[in-house]
Design a protein around this motif. Sequence first.
Motif, PDB file in Angstrom:
ATOM      1  N   LEU A  66       0.816  -1.224   0.000  1.00  0.00           N
ATOM      2  CA  LEU A  66       0.000   0.000   0.000  1.00  0.00           C
ATOM      3  C   LEU A  66       0.848   1.271   0.000  1.00  0.00           C
ATOM      4  O   LEU A  66       0.312   2.371   0.106  1.00  0.00           O
ATOM      5  CB  LEU A  66      -0.939   0.006   1.218  1.00  0.00           C
ATOM      6  N   ILE A 106      -0.232   3.951  -2.198  1.00  0.00           N
ATOM      7  CA  ILE A 106      -1.631   4.318  -2.012  1.00  0.00           C
ATOM      8  C   ILE A 106      -1.801   5.262  -0.821  1.00  0.00           C
ATOM      9  O   ILE A 106      -2.569   6.213  -0.865  1.00  0.00           O
ATOM     10  CB  ILE A 106      -2.500   3.060  -1.830  1.00  0.00           C
ATOM     11  N   ALA A 117      -7.491   3.887  -5.639  1.00  0.00           N
ATOM     12  CA  ALA A 117      -6.843   2.631  -5.245  1.00  0.00           C
ATOM     13  C   ALA A 117      -7.099   2.326  -3.772  1.00  0.00           C
ATOM     14  O   ALA A 117      -7.282   1.167  -3.395  1.00  0.00           O
ATOM     15  CB  ALA A 117      -5.349   2.696  -5.517  1.00  0.00           C
ATOM     16  N   ARG A 140     -10.565   0.913  -3.622  1.00  0.00           N
ATOM     17  CA  ARG A 140     -10.678  -0.348  -4.340  1.00  0.00           C
ATOM     18  C   ARG A 140      -9.897  -1.480  -3.669  1.00  0.00           C
ATOM     19  O   ARG A 140     -10.371  -2.614  -3.624  1.00  0.00           O
ATOM     20  CB  ARG A 140     -10.200  -0.175  -5.773  1.00  0.00           C
ATOM     21  N   TYR A 141      -8.699  -1.212  -3.163  1.00  0.00           N
ATOM     22  CA  TYR A 141      -7.832  -2.276  -2.649  1.00  0.00           C
ATOM     23  C   TYR A 141      -7.676  -2.285  -1.125  1.00  0.00           C
ATOM     24  O   TYR A 141      -7.781  -3.331  -0.500  1.00  0.00           O
ATOM     25  CB  TYR A 141      -6.447  -2.191  -3.299  1.00  0.00           C
ATOM     26  N   ALA A 142      -7.362  -1.132  -0.556  1.00  0.00           N
ATOM     27  CA  ALA A 142      -7.059  -1.086   0.886  1.00  0.00           C
ATOM     28  C   ALA A 142      -8.296  -1.300   1.751  1.00  0.00           C
ATOM     29  O   ALA A 142      -8.273  -2.137   2.663  1.00  0.00           O
ATOM     30  CB  ALA A 142      -6.390   0.232   1.235  1.00  0.00           C
ATOM     31  N   HIS A 155      -9.734  -4.896   1.867  1.00  0.00           N
ATOM     32  CA  HIS A 155      -8.831  -5.861   2.497  1.00  0.00           C
ATOM     33  C   HIS A 155      -8.806  -5.712   4.012  1.00  0.00           C
ATOM     34  O   HIS A 155      -8.697  -6.689   4.735  1.00  0.00           O
ATOM     35  CB  HIS A 155      -7.430  -5.709   1.929  1.00  0.00           C
TER      36      HIS A 155
END
Length: 85
Positions: free
Chosen positions: A56, A59, A76, A79-81, A84
């Motif tokens: 990350l 990000i 991002a 969408r990702y962190a 998760h």
Amino acid sequence: STYVYRDLANVLPSELGDLDEQTSSMYSCHARVPADTDRSDKFPAKLATMLTDPALADIMTWMPHGRSWKVINREAFCRYALPHY
């Protein structure tokens, strides 16, 4: 009146006596937060884990002074962190 920023990052609670009443009461309000034995799912623990995750690093990051952090790539991050953690 004009607000004067006071960096209390390195001030011990015992040193708060010389601060004005408003600043001292704002700082001491954190002591009233109830203790919780299971902190693994709390925001500060998740944030610390996120900020130390090399995946990350592009990000989100710590600011140079180390007292705050920022999201570098909001899309991002969402969408990702967030999913998760």
